[in-house]
Write a protein that holds these residues in place. Structure first.
Motif, mmCIF file in Angstrom:
data_model
loop_
_atom_site.group_PDB
_atom_site.id
_atom_site.type_symbol
_atom_site.label_atom_id
_atom_site.label_comp_id
_atom_site.label_asym_id
_atom_site.label_seq_id
_atom_site.Cartn_x
_atom_site.Cartn_y
_atom_site.Cartn_z
ATOM 1 N N LYS A 30 0.674 -0.801 0.430
ATOM 2 C CA LYS A 30 0.189 0.278 -0.009
ATOM 3 C C LYS A 30 1.134 1.508 -0.058
ATOM 4 O O LYS A 30 0.524 2.034 -0.960
ATOM 5 C CB LYS A 30 -0.902 0.082 1.135
ATOM 6 N N LYS A 73 -8.751 -0.674 -1.239
ATOM 7 C CA LYS A 73 -9.963 -1.044 -0.494
ATOM 8 C C LYS A 73 -10.509 0.086 -0.136
ATOM 9 O O LYS A 73 -11.791 1.764 0.305
ATOM 10 C CB LYS A 73 -9.632 -1.040 1.134
ATOM 11 N N GLU A 74 -9.837 2.118 -0.015
ATOM 12 C CA GLU A 74 -10.348 3.473 -0.327
ATOM 13 C C GLU A 74 -11.501 3.286 -0.870
ATOM 14 O O GLU A 74 -11.272 3.258 -2.582
ATOM 15 C CB GLU A 74 -9.598 4.512 -0.359
ATOM 16 N N SER A 75 -12.587 3.452 -1.407
ATOM 17 C CA SER A 75 -13.602 4.204 -1.819
ATOM 18 C C SER A 75 -13.251 5.014 -2.964
ATOM 19 O O SER A 75 -13.793 5.146 -4.084
ATOM 20 C CB SER A 75 -14.300 4.317 -1.780
#
Length: 603
Positions: free
Chosen positions: A436, A488-490
């Motif tokens: 990440k 995962k971050e929208s």
């Protein structure tokens, strides 16, 4: 006869069968009674177990309450005891002036040292007791007395008897105690300690001063001016620190004093031109220190932080860029990555520090002239080369973050120059890396480059995206799709779909699964009224220029608009927005209890 005998036997058989059935019933009844008895015993045993468990729980609660009560009593007794001891210390020879004959002075000094020893002993307890002692000592005026003695006592006296007890108040603790102690203005006392002949005493003063200054960072943002600047300046502490910085030949002391001065001037011009030049030059050189590759990394970290804090002043920022700072960064990035493990580590560490320096002079600044200066200095080329070719195990997040900070706020004129350097192989390679902190905000950099390609396209509206070939050559569509499912971050999920949509302007998304998932994500996001929703609608309009894509879009109940709109650039460095949100929320804090998102500190 035989028949009679048979007939005569029938009643006996009936009686026998009746007896047998009665016996069976009795047996069954006995078994049922035994089962009932067993069940009753089990229930009683279960009840006893539950009772015992309940008693144990109750006994635990009682024991816990008793322990807590005893602890509170002990704390109260300790508080009283500490207060009595401190009052006794204050009432003894603590207030006596050192005067009289030589022998009398020596007796008074010796007695004072004994009292200091008793004071120090009070600090050798639990953490709670230490904070308690600090509070009582401040309230009773003991701290004021120690500060006064340090400022007035001759250096010939046993000075460590004053310096060490005062330094104990700077050790980490609760912030109420910290604010109370700072309120007594101990800065000039520690500044005076710096000029003692004993190196150990000097170290006490310098480390205490640094601890005091850097603890203030928890009170407000690092981008705001130091809250104690006026207090520090009014007591001539800054001048004393600078004088010590210039006088000392000890490198570690020079590093620490430069950091202290830099942190005092966070988000504030260093008005003294000579001080500004000397301190900033020393901090920049500290980051580039290669004499000892195992040099104190804590000092380098503090130097980076101080330069960052100082750089929010335009005057300081200009000074940081002097002395060939950009050339220093470029030369470090251009260094050939080869050698043994130790040599490679030295190169990585050096580039990490100078990448950090690049980040701090770039972050939050959208001056296109300065960004052009970065391009002209030749920093961008080796940075892309590192991202494109270096083995992933040796790649650090500092390289990607520095490139993202540069890309944030770039206008088309700068972006076109970046596009001429073919950045997609490097950026898509990073995007495909699962770690990440490496991939970070790379998707936003790719998006802005794609938008620039759309803006510079002078052909008809139906023309396909000019960068599709460069993206496809790096397997970019597949990498963006995999990233969309991995992250995962929208917001990053949304912009992955937007990038796929922009790339396929007037072009069919040949992979059915990618087409289905990208369209679904874009349609879902298009209902939002934010920038992301706006850009999603435009990406859908680009896709709808192809019949196959349009059918998939219309399946989702979405109708594209004929009105021509422009894509909006995004900030590549998200931390800028988080800082803005944080500052805005602070101003509205009086009526709200909303919590802000925590900022990631990469450096």
């Amino acid at each position: 006869m035989i028949k009679l005998n048979r007939l005569s036997q029938k009643p006996d058989e009936k009686e026998q069968s009746i007896e047998n059935s009665e016996q069976d019933d009795d047996d069954n009844n006995e078994e049922e009674e035994e089962d009932d008895y067993d069940n009753k015993i089990q229930q009683e045993q279960k009840g006893q177990i539950q009772t015992e468990v309940k008693k144990k729980k109750e006994s635990k609660r009682v024991r816990k309450r008793r322990i807590e009560k005893e602890k509170k009593l002990q704390q109260a007794e300790q508080e009283k005891l500490n207060q009595i001891k401190l009052e006794q210390l204050q009432q003894k020879d603590l207030k006596k002036d050192i005067k009289g004959t030589h022998i009398q002075k020596r007796i008074i000094v010796t007695r004072k040292l004994q009292i200091w020893d008793e004071l120090v002993q009070l600090f050798k307890g639990e953490k709670h007791d230490k904070e308690l002692v600090k509070k009582i000592a401040i309230d009773l005026g003991v701290v004021d007395f120690i500060i006064n003695n340090i400022l007035t006592t001759d250096f010939q006296a046993p000075f460590d008897g004053y310096a060490y007890p005062l330094s104990l108040f700077t050790h980490p603790g609760d912030y109420d105690g910290y604010l109370k102690f700072v309120g007594r203005n101990p800065f000039p006392a520690f500044a005076r300690i710096l000029f003692h002949e004993n190196e150990k005493i000097v170290e006490i003063g310098l480390s205490s001063l640094r601890s005091l200054l850097f603890s203030s960072g928890h009170l407000q943002s690092f981008t705001e001016p130091n809250p104690f600047f006026d207090m520090i300046q009014s007591t001539n502490t800054i001048e004393q620190l600078y004088k010590f910085f210039r006088r000392t030949d000890n490198k570690e002391q020079k590093d620490q004093s430069a950091c202290c001065i830099g942190y005092i001037y966070r988000s504030r011009d260093v008005e003294d031109q000579r001080m500004r030049k000397d301190v900033i030059h020393h901090l920049v050189q500290l980051l580039n220190d290669k004499e000892d590759w195992r040099h104190d990394w804590e000092s380098k970290g503090f130097a980076l932080l101080c330069l960052n804090c100082m750089s929010y002043s335009a005057v300081n920022h200009t000074e940081i860029l002097k002395d060939g700072t950009l050339e220093l960064i470029r030369n470090s990035l251009n260094k050939e990555f080869k050698g043994n493990e130790r040599q490679k580590k030295m190169i990585i560490d050096d580039q990490f520090n100078l990448d950090g320096l690049l980040v701090l002079i770039l972050r939050g600044r959208k001056d296109q002239g300065f960004k052009q200066q970065i391009v002209d200095s030749g920093i961008v080329d080796p940075l892309l080369q590192i991202l494109r070719t270096r083995d992933m195990q040796f790649l650090t997040s500092s390289s990607t973050i520095s490139f993202e900070c540069f890309m944030s706020g770039c206008e088309d004129q700068i972006l076109l120059q970046i596009l001429n350097k073919n950045p997609y192989p490097a950026l898509l390679r990073i995007l495909g890396y699962p770690q990440k902190d490496i991939s970070n905000n790379t998707i936003y950099a790719i998006y802005n480059l794609l938008v620039c390609g759309i803006n510079q396209s002078k052909a008809e509206e139906q023309q396909q995206h000019p960068h599709f070939g460069a993206i496809s050559a790096c397997n970019g569509i597949q990498l963006m799709y995999e990233y969309m499912h991995r992250v995962k971050e929208s917001k990053k999920v949304n912009y992955s779909a937007i990038c796929i949509g922009i790339c396929h302007k007037s072009r069919e998304i040949e992979d059915f699964i990618i087409r289905k998932d990208a369209v679904r994500q874009l349609v879902r996001q298009s209902g939002n009224k934010d920038v992301c929703g706006h850009n999603s609608k435009i990406a859908l309009a680009f896709l709808a220029l192809n019949n196959t894509n349009r059918i998939e879009i219309e399946k989702r109940g979405f109708r594209t608009s004929d009105r021509q709109e422009k894509l909006i650039y995004v900030d590549v460095d998200e931390r800028i927005n988080k800082n803005k949100i944080k500052e805005e929320s602070k101003s509205d804090e009086k009526g709200d209890d909303d919590e802000d998102e925590d900022e990631e500190d990469d450096f």
